[in-house]
Design an enzyme around this catalytic site. Structure first.
Site, mmCIF file in Angstrom:
data_model
loop_
_atom_site.group_PDB
_atom_site.id
_atom_site.type_symbol
_atom_site.label_atom_id
_atom_site.label_comp_id
_atom_site.label_asym_id
_atom_site.label_seq_id
_atom_site.Cartn_x
_atom_site.Cartn_y
_atom_site.Cartn_z
ATOM 1 N N ASP A 311 0.669 -1.198 -0.100
ATOM 2 C CA ASP A 311 0.118 0.057 0.127
ATOM 3 C C ASP A 311 0.981 1.156 -0.079
ATOM 4 O O ASP A 311 2.077 1.221 0.263
ATOM 5 C CB ASP A 311 -0.987 -0.025 1.189
ATOM 6 C CG ASP A 311 -2.155 0.783 0.925
ATOM 7 O OD1 ASP A 311 -2.140 1.674 0.174
ATOM 8 O OD2 ASP A 311 -3.107 0.627 1.470
ATOM 9 N N GLU A 517 -10.712 6.332 4.544
ATOM 10 C CA GLU A 517 -9.651 5.917 5.280
ATOM 11 C C GLU A 517 -9.857 6.264 6.925
ATOM 12 O O GLU A 517 -11.069 6.439 7.208
ATOM 13 C CB GLU A 517 -8.259 5.879 4.697
ATOM 14 C CG GLU A 517 -7.979 5.195 3.155
ATOM 15 C CD GLU A 517 -6.667 5.112 2.973
ATOM 16 O OE1 GLU A 517 -5.865 4.868 3.675
ATOM 17 O OE2 GLU A 517 -6.581 5.547 1.618
#
Length: 628
Positions: A311, A517
């Protein structure tokens, strides 16, 4: 000038000429350039020509703004990406995107071996960074449909819109199984039930194309109208403590393999090209350093042969604070089985670290070769060597009428009717199109940004109607009712306004403001102010349907008794007309909850099958109506 100095200068010039020439000289035995050669031969041949520097370059993915000519050619960079909301300029055309991607590609092609880059972007509900793209409902709504065929078509449409901008790789789908709605990424998860998430992996052949018969588990991308997909975030991202983003998932092997892993079996079997590793940890060990699961399970047991990508800055985050004990982080991630590094706080440092650790034999050369082989396998398979440069032929696919109709269908099928009148004999829905005067209220009735949620144009999403092209719920209502029906819009009317208005009925759209997020992590899960007072003021005096626009179930129990009808619309995207289609009965409600709707947050986590299951609306619930 002394003769030795002259000699050195001449040698220097000669060396420079040789280096420049080497960049241009056709390689002897460059079988890798011949599409007629078998895949294995092409990979092996290209790797035989590569230096360590060129191999390590393939393992690096840099953000668009850092992809300068110098960086691309000095480090032989293998991949470039747009971070959340990273665009060349706001509101630009697909043609301008294509030109930008091609510029970067040309830099890569001008290196000695001419290995094309693969360009990646987050296209998680349509091509969501790009102006005028079709924005589909977020995954939380698509899970409701339980319709793999629909999701596959969405994958096909998304692939076309992404390719229309010259991009060949998407960081989607998210196949997290969100077990706690307090998580800020819960809307990126199709369901709390792994079986629904598994069904929805059908988006992968939509994005990439159907695997040829007889092939299973081999990375596959069917050419210029398809994109490489990415199953993410491996693994357990949806099971963290109290739903905290990128936190720790405490779980036994049965739980991990039974809940969070099954969709990865499906993704690999369907030929997914890449898998992204999760920021989160499993029982205290960061996934980016988890060799047992990345190499032992994903690569060896599931036989995944594509690219394992980090990521964004995932390697820098192995130790805290960001970038601490960096040598160890690079070592841990690479030996765990990571093939590609997405972003780096310091690119030179990353490349120097990798190079030095290989030269000192801390990282075995075989590990570097495994990574490069996987990266080249995907690039060769998808035809990047034959077609590295994009053209403008797909420009009209971006935000096309056909794709918007598909998104509208997805909206209709993703709505869940939770309440419809006090009893079955007196339903409020479907609403009559012919009325004297109706009220539309609420923060989310005329706000395209709120309706689309996070990961739309920017990373965190936006407020208002000028972010992109689309239809708000208010605009859809006006378009749907009888021309003689008066539609009054007041975002937050007081009680006197409602009482004096003599309205036949009201539509109140409220919910959450956009987030992405960790910014969406929430301990209270309430609807945004002034939503509760809008519900109170309107529904006390007139028959009302409340439409909740949110990325997850939110606290609704206190309001239920005061409202006549309740609809969960999730984050429907640009095609708000789909909401009106069902409210007014052109289509019936068919959606069933793919998430448990809790009564109070202190019940969380609470998922279907739990011993103390006592929801407001259970998993699978949804009232059905017939179209008019």
């Amino acid at each position: 000038m002394g003769s030795s100095s002259y000699l050195l200068q001449t040698l220097g010039l000669l060396l420079l000429c040789c280096t420049v020439a080497a960049n241009k000289v056709p390689l002897a035995n460059a079988k890798y350039k011949d599409p007629k050669e078998p895949l294995g031969v092409r990979i092996k041949n290209l790797m035989s020509h590569m230096t360590l520097e060129e191999k390590i370059g393939q393992m690096v993915q840099v953000e668009r703004v850092n992809a300068t000519t110098e960086v691309m050619q000095k480090y032989f960079v293998g991949s470039v990406f747009s971070g959340g909301g990273s665009v060349p300029k706001p509101y630009i055309s697909p043609e301008a995107w294509v030109n930008m991607v091609n510029e970067v590609q040309k830099k890569a092609l001008s290196t000695r071996l001419g290995i094309p880059i693969i360009y990646g972007i987050d296209a998680v509900h349509g091509h969501n960074t790009v102006y005028n793209a079709t924005i589909f409902p977020h995954n939380v709504g698509l899970g409701v449909t339980r319709d793999p065929g629909l999701v596959k078509r969405i994958g096909e449409a998304t692939a076309l819109e992404v390719r229309a901008t010259g991009i060949q790789y998407v960081f989607a789908p998210c196949i997290a199984v969100c077990r706690d709605p307090r998580w800020g990424r819960c809307y990126e998860s199709y369901s709390e039930d792994h079986k629904i998430v598994q069904q929805m992996t059908e988006i992968i052949p939509g994005l990439q194309g159907d695997l040829p018969t007889g092939q299973k588990g081999v990375p596959f991308v069917a050419g210029k109208t398809k994109v490489a997909a990415c199953a993410k975030h491996f693994v357990g991202d949806g099971g963290t403590l109290r739903g905290m983003n990128a936190n720790n998932t405490v779980i036994n092997t049965n739980g991990l393999l039974g809940i969070h892993m099954p969709a990865y079996h499906d993704a690999v079997n369907k030929g997914v090209a890449t898998v992204m590793v999760s920021y989160s940890s499993i029982n205290g060990l960061k996934m980016h350093a988890n060799k047992k699961l990345i190499t032992g399970f994903l690569k060896n047991k599931l036989k995944f042969r594509g690219i394992v990508i980090s990521d964004y800055l995932g390697v820098d985050q192995i130790n805290t604070p960001l970038g601490a004990n960096y040598s160890h982080s690079v070592y841990a991630a690479t030996t765990a089985g990571l093939d590609m590094f997405m972003g780096s706080s310091n690119l030179t440092k990353l490349i120097d670290e990798l190079t030095s650790q290989v030269k000192r034999k801390f990282i075995p050369m075989s590990r570097i070769d495994d990574a490069v082989k996987r990266i080249l396998r995907v690039k060769f398979t998808m035809g990047l060597f034959e077609n590295p440069i994009a053209d403008h032929s797909l420009a009209k696919k971006l935000g096309s009428k056909e794709h918007r109709e598909l998104a509208r269908e997805a909206v209709r099928k993703s709505l869940v009717l939770l309440k419809n009148g006090e009893n079955a004999d007196k339903p409020l829905l479907p609403l009559p199109k012919k009325a004297n005067k109706i009220l539309v209220a609420g923060t989310h009735a005329d706000n395209l940004g709120y309706q689309c949620g996070g990961w739309t144009i920017t990373w965190q999403g936006l407020n208002g109607n000028n972010l992109t092209i689309g239809t708000t719920i208010l605009a859809a209502v006006k378009k749907t009712v009888d021309p003689k029906t008066q539609v009054i819009y007041n975002q937050n009317p007081d009680t006197n306004f409602v009482k004096a208005g003599d309205f036949d009925y009201a539509i109140v759209a409220v919910g959450e403001k956009p987030y992405a997020e960790g910014f969406g992590d929430s301990t209270n899960l309430t609807i945004s102010e002034p939503g509760p007072s809008t519900i109170g003021n309107v529904c006390a005096s007139v028959k009302c349907v409340v439409v909740v626009v949110s990325g997850r179930p939110v606290v609704m129990q206190p309001y239920i008794s005061n409202i006549d009808a309740l609809v969960a619309a999730w984050l429907p995207g640009t095609e708000g007309q789909g909401v009106a289609d069902v409210l007014f009965g052109d289509y019936g409600f068919t959606g069933k909850l793919a998430r448990t709707w809790f009564k109070t947050v202190d019940q969380l986590p609470m998922n279907v099958g739990d011993p103390h299951y006592d929801p407001l609306y259970p998993f699978g619930f949804g009232l059905i109506t017939k179209p008019n």
